[in-house]
Write a protein that holds these residues in place. Structure first.
Motif, short mmCIF file in Angstrom:
data_model
loop_
_atom_site.label_atom_id
_atom_site.label_comp_id
_atom_site.label_asym_id
_atom_site.label_seq_id
_atom_site.Cartn_x
_atom_site.Cartn_y
_atom_site.Cartn_z
N ASN A 419 -22.71 28.07 11.63
CA ASN A 419 -21.56 28.96 11.63
C ASN A 419 -20.49 28.48 12.62
OD1 ASN A 419 -20.06 31.37 11.11
ND2 ASN A 419 -20.82 32.16 13.07
N LEU A 420 -20.93 28.05 13.79
CA LEU A 420 -19.97 27.58 14.80
C LEU A 420 -19.30 26.29 14.34
CD1 LEU A 420 -18.69 27.82 17.62
CD2 LEU A 420 -20.69 26.64 18.56
N ARG A 421 -20.09 25.40 13.77
CA ARG A 421 -19.51 24.13 13.29
C ARG A 421 -18.44 24.42 12.24
NH1 ARG A 421 -21.92 20.39 8.87
NH2 ARG A 421 -20.38 18.72 8.87
N SER A 422 -18.75 25.29 11.32
CA SER A 422 -17.82 25.62 10.26
C SER A 422 -16.56 26.28 10.82
CB SER A 422 -18.55 26.54 9.28
OG SER A 422 -17.66 27.09 8.39
N ALA A 423 -16.73 27.16 11.80
CA ALA A 423 -15.58 27.86 12.38
C ALA A 423 -14.64 26.87 13.08
CB ALA A 423 -16.06 28.91 13.38
N THR A 426 -12.86 24.58 10.44
CA THR A 426 -11.83 25.35 9.74
C THR A 426 -10.60 25.52 10.63
OG1 THR A 426 -13.54 26.51 8.50
CG2 THR A 426 -11.37 27.56 8.62
N ALA A 427 -10.83 25.84 11.90
CA ALA A 427 -9.70 26.04 12.81
C ALA A 427 -8.93 24.74 13.04
CB ALA A 427 -10.20 26.60 14.15
N LEU A 428 -9.64 23.63 13.12
CA LEU A 428 -8.96 22.34 13.30
C LEU A 428 -8.09 22.02 12.08
CD1 LEU A 428 -11.79 20.16 14.91
CD2 LEU A 428 -9.50 20.54 15.88
N ARG A 429 -8.67 22.12 10.90
CA ARG A 429 -7.91 21.79 9.69
C ARG A 429 -6.73 22.73 9.51
NH1 ARG A 429 -11.12 18.15 7.32
NH2 ARG A 429 -13.36 18.55 7.46
N ALA A 430 -6.99 24.03 9.73
CA ALA A 430 -5.92 25.02 9.54
C ALA A 430 -4.80 24.80 10.54
CB ALA A 430 -6.49 26.43 9.68
N GLY A 431 -5.17 24.43 11.77
CA GLY A 431 -4.16 24.22 12.80
C GLY A 431 -3.24 23.06 12.46
N PHE A 432 -3.82 21.94 12.05
CA PHE A 432 -2.97 20.79 11.69
C PHE A 432 -2.19 21.07 10.41
CE2 PHE A 432 -5.60 18.31 14.70
CZ PHE A 432 -4.57 17.68 15.39
N ALA A 437 0.41 18.69 8.87
CA ALA A 437 -0.26 17.40 9.04
C ALA A 437 -1.63 17.41 8.38
CB ALA A 437 -0.41 17.08 10.52
N ARG A 438 -1.98 16.28 7.80
CA ARG A 438 -3.34 16.12 7.32
C ARG A 438 -4.23 15.76 8.51
NH1 ARG A 438 -2.64 12.08 2.32
NH2 ARG A 438 -4.92 12.10 2.36
N SER A 439 -5.50 16.10 8.41
CA SER A 439 -6.40 15.78 9.51
C SER A 439 -7.77 15.40 8.97
CB SER A 439 -6.54 16.97 10.47
OG SER A 439 -7.06 18.09 9.78
N SER A 440 -8.51 14.74 9.78
CA SER A 440 -9.88 14.35 9.43
C SER A 440 -10.78 14.73 10.60
CB SER A 440 -9.90 12.83 9.19
OG SER A 440 -11.20 12.41 8.87
N VAL A 441 -11.86 15.44 10.29
CA VAL A 441 -12.72 15.98 11.35
C VAL A 441 -14.13 15.42 11.21
CG1 VAL A 441 -13.69 18.08 12.38
CG2 VAL A 441 -11.39 18.12 11.34
N MET A 442 -14.68 14.97 12.31
CA MET A 442 -16.07 14.49 12.36
C MET A 442 -16.81 15.30 13.41
SD MET A 442 -15.19 10.44 12.44
CE MET A 442 -13.67 10.65 13.34
N CYS A 443 -18.11 15.37 13.26
CA CYS A 443 -18.89 16.17 14.20
C CYS A 443 -20.23 15.49 14.48
CB CYS A 443 -19.11 17.56 13.60
SG CYS A 443 -20.16 18.64 14.60
N HIS A 444 -20.72 15.61 15.71
CA HIS A 444 -22.09 15.20 15.98
C HIS A 444 -22.76 16.16 16.97
CE1 HIS A 444 -20.22 12.54 19.26
NE2 HIS A 444 -21.11 13.24 19.93
N VAL A 474 -3.01 23.81 17.93
CA VAL A 474 -4.29 23.62 17.23
C VAL A 474 -5.45 23.99 18.15
CG1 VAL A 474 -5.83 21.94 16.13
CG2 VAL A 474 -3.34 21.80 15.75
N LYS A 475 -5.37 23.49 19.37
CA LYS A 475 -6.47 23.70 20.31
C LYS A 475 -6.65 25.18 20.64
CE LYS A 475 -9.78 22.40 23.05
NZ LYS A 475 -9.87 21.88 24.37
N ALA A 476 -5.54 25.91 20.75
CA ALA A 476 -5.64 27.34 21.02
C ALA A 476 -6.40 28.05 19.89
CB ALA A 476 -4.24 27.94 21.19
N GLY A 477 -6.09 27.65 18.66
CA GLY A 477 -6.79 28.26 17.53
C GLY A 477 -8.27 27.92 17.55
N VAL A 478 -8.58 26.70 17.92
CA VAL A 478 -9.99 26.28 17.99
C VAL A 478 -10.73 27.07 19.09
CG1 VAL A 478 -11.55 24.38 18.56
CG2 VAL A 478 -9.58 23.99 17.06
N ASN A 479 -10.10 27.19 20.25
CA ASN A 479 -10.74 27.94 21.34
C ASN A 479 -11.02 29.38 20.93
OD1 ASN A 479 -10.61 25.66 22.92
ND2 ASN A 479 -8.78 26.31 24.05
#
Lengths: 544, 544
Positions: A419-423, A426-432, A437-444, A474-479
């Protein structure tokens, strides 16, 4: 096994406007260069970097009396008001920091102080308190959360307190497995000193080559070997701290019930209460053997389930990390293995060091296989190990190519991980997207615990007109999304100034009051790193 | 495996002037009775215990208005000013507490409050703040460091806040292995609730049958299985606390760098900042297997070296404890094995639970054998396991037989362990000798860490004219010796009032200032457990 860890290059040898050793900078691999327009659309190259001597800074606000007083504390030759020193201490190494280093006008501290002893640190704090000057403790300069911004708060000047002269092994106890290191000792310096005794600390964050022992403690760092040796705060058994109102020495025993553990008050305090000058740490004999193994999972969820089982079983690998499908594909593309990337799911790297490797590997392999993993040999793990400190160099090349690249991280329980990963994604993509802007997100996942794990995100986007403002939004939305989903605002990057506005959501107003009360007691005039962790006006500046 | 842990007997069913369930009280084993005069000289039986109804206490200082206000907070039926309730909440279970329970005149709280919810706790603190009444949080009543003394400080009255109605499993997450328990839940109640889900906490201090989850957190408890599952403070992943100035909820992730870890401010706070009302803990599936093995070493030093190697290797037993020569002999004598005792050196008990028992046992056995240990079968380990919660019953029998018996504990690094043990033993013997009494000292190590270990002492002496004063003098000498030798004033018993005068030596005046600053912020009128940890006058009482 420490030779591979790289040179003990000092912070001053780091590029002033990028990461690390200029000699190690590298161009973008061709496959990545081809991939980027597909992911992000047309890229616009930014204005070229400027020279250090072209940067415009305000004159130092220090008076001749200030310089004399600080010189009495630290030695006149260690009060540095030079153009270069001030610019080199203007901030950390977040992407926003690097973008600011490309600007003509820059905010910098009024001087750099370089104390050589604990007592000189204490004298610096006394002089700064007396003269109403803010102090920003500075170790390796690798903060990515704005902990090193030259903020003066309500004070008339601000100095950077560079701790790199506090270097060395102060004490070593082979029987107990403990070492006392001066706070300004870098990761490679510490490992070199310990290896002379046959021991290692085993703390390898990506900032390892430059960051300092004191910085690891002050920021609650966590390294790549955390599954085996723990996060840095679990390695710390004692501290020495200079505060504006007195010294403190903490940590008498490995376990204690002598009131609250005050070591934990200073771990994560990011210089707002005082300056950590020495750190006692748990160390272990240099492991003689190392075994690597990569795994492939159908998807991130299956891989995360495998990591959960390993974490809850105990006694597993020294390193374990799970890359999601996107990061797995980009890692392979970087190595020119694009074809393989297309049919790869989520990859896991495991490294085993120390005692009982065969048993630990067998037990871990059984758990990963039961969760749907397939052993994939050593190759990918070796690639990771080889390049594990080089990620930040790639970011510089991406910036030059017009790609904004930044990382952020959080942690939560296993039950809430997806759930946290998805949130966050989503916030990163929506922010850009909101910025066009288009964006690409990776996670580990790179740090696991019995009850949960960290999540580390890398985001790429084409650079727009005002990338600093875009990213701030973007970062504010992610936080907001992290806190709403129950995650922590940081797993190991710390709070600094960038995360400070969100901390009250995490620890409550009562938590902020506790931190403020401690700061008022130890730093009654609020000279220590104003604005980091808690608001700069939490403690009133000295009158007059 | 929890059935053996005994009944969920509530604190109120504990003997008011001794330990535990009256039905479990036992006479001194005959061999011990024969041994005592040899060790301690001629014994003088003390005055017999008196009945609860014979105790003289001052009338409750609460006014009718106080009772009405507290009744509004908690419900009138839960404001208990009865003779019995006040005496039952007069202190903890140190030997000094038990001696005080034999006196005609006793100091007791003015009432006992029994809140049933977090909000009622908060309302109690508000009413007590408003009316200038001190509050002593009370869980299982098993403190042995004076944390429950009815000290009013500068206030006009003092109430005991009994938390035993805050009971139950508030949350459970099998995926993450976390449970949220109400603070007043006792050890056996918690294990019964978790076992319904197939999980256990695995925290078994000697106080297990009576002590509460909140008490374990507030006092930084450590249990017999700490080698396997960690001390209680490492099990805690979150807390809810009611303070006189607001609530706080802490703990979002298993690892975080969101500033200092404020959970650690409340672990070990012993009620001086507020009341812990719920605790989130790491739990694990109930282990299916258990293997016991005893070991014999030529002497304590060889055994300690064995434990060090085990601790530094990792992945060893769930329980490991080393008794010195004297404790080994007395344990055997208790079991009627006096002959065996004479040729026994120092004994070690190991217990393995959970995953990979065979491998962990083999690795541990190799390390212990290399340090000079000889496997001694299961017998002694089974004897220990069978009687492991019964030690305090023996103390009551000793007191009745005219033997003063008390325990104390500390911890340090492996390198300093022998020196600390010797310093404490010397101080104990010298202290009793100065009072003209013979004494017998035993020691064991029951909590090990990579960098050091705990030391737990039991001392016996013939009771003299004023055993309370004699012990106060002896204990002061021991505390001085512990601090001079670099040990901690407590490994798991906590500070309370008994150790408070020594804390400044351990954490420095700066450390005391930090604790005082937090207390002033959260408890500005100083109503919370005045005199515990820091002096009662650290925070001024409310005027008027």
């Amino acid at each position: 096994m420490t030779a591979e860890n790289g040179s003990g290059a000092a912070a001053d040898s780091m590029r002033w406007n990028g990461w690390g050793d200029p000699a190690r900078a590298r161009d973008l691999p061709l496959p990545v260069r081809s991939l980027l327009p597909l992911l992000l659309g047309r890229l616009r190259r930014p204005a070229p970097s400027i020279g250090l001597d072209e940067v415009l800074v305000a004159p130092s606000a220090l008076t001749a009396d200030d310089v004399a007083a600080l010189g009495s504390a630290v030695g006149r030759e260690y009060v540095d008001t030079s153009h270069e020193a001030r610019i080199r201490h203007a901030g950390g190494r977040s992407t926003s920091d690097l973008l600011r280093r490309r600007e003509r006008e820059q905010l910098v501290p009024d001087a750099v102080l370089r104390p050589g002893t604990h007592d000189e640190v204490q004298a610096c704090l006394a002089a700064a308190t007396d003269r109403g000057i803010a102090v920003i403790p500075f170790g390796g300069g690798t903060s990515v959360v704005g902990a090193l911004d030259p903020e003066r708060g309500r004070h008339r000047a601000v100095v950077s307190l560079d701790l790199r002269r506090l270097t060395g092994l102060i004490g070593f106890d082979a029987v107990s497995g403990e070492a006392v290191l001066a706070a300004g000792t870098t990761g490679p310096e510490a490992e070199a000193l310990l290896s002379a005794h046959g021991f290692e600390l085993g703390h390898y964050p990506q900032s390892f080559r430059y960051a300092t022992i004191g910085g690891f403690a002050a920021a609650r760092s966590s390294g790549q070997n955390s599954a085996g040796y723990g996060r840095f705060d679990t390695m710390v058994t004692g501290l020495r701290v200079a505060t504006p109102t007195g010294d403190i020495d903490l940590g008498r025993a490995p376990g204690s019930a002598a009131g609250p553990d005050l070591v934990r008050v200073f771990l994560g305090s990011e210089g707002i209460f005082g300056v950590i000058t020495a750190v006692r740490v748990r160390v272990h004999p240099i492991p003689q053997d190392r075994v690597l193994e990569s795994w492939s999972f159908p998807d991130f969820a299956a891989g995360a389930e495998g990591l959960r089982r390993v974490a809850q079983s105990g006694g597993g690998p020294t390193v374990i990390r799970l890359s999601d499908e996107a990061e797995t594909a980009v890692s392979l593309a970087q190595l020119g293995k694009v074809g393989k990337a297309l049919r790869q799911g989520a990859s896991v790297v495991t490294v085993y060091e120390g005692e009982g490797i065969a048993e630990r590997r067998a037990a871990t392999a059984a758990l990963l296989a039961a969760a749907g993993g397939t052993s994939a040999g050593q190759g990918a793990a070796e690639d990771w190990l080889h390049g594990r400190f080089d990620g930040p160099y790639l970011r510089d090349s991406l910036l030059d190519a017009g790609v904004f690249c930044e990382t952020l991280e959080t942690a939560t329980t296993w039950a809430d991980l997806q759930n946290l990963r998805s949130a966050v994604e989503t916030a990163l993509r929506a922010g850009f997207a909101a910025a066009g802007a288009r964006s690409s997100v990776m996670c580990h996942v790179s740090h696991i615990y019995p009850t949960g794990a960290s999540l580390y995100f890398t985001v790429l986007s084409g650079i727009r007109v005002d990338p600093l403002a875009t990213w701030a939004g973007v970062k504010a939305g992610v936080n907001d999304a992290i806190l709403a989903a129950g995650g922590t605002i940081s797993h190991h990057h710390a709070v600094g100034r960038d995360h400070a506005p969100w901390l009250a959501h995490e620890i409550g107003e009562t938590g902020i009051r506790i931190l403020t009360a401690i700061k008022r007691e130890l730093d009654p005039h609020g000279i220590m790193n104003p604005g980091a962790i808690i608001p700069a006006d939490a403690v009133p500046a000295k009158a007059g």
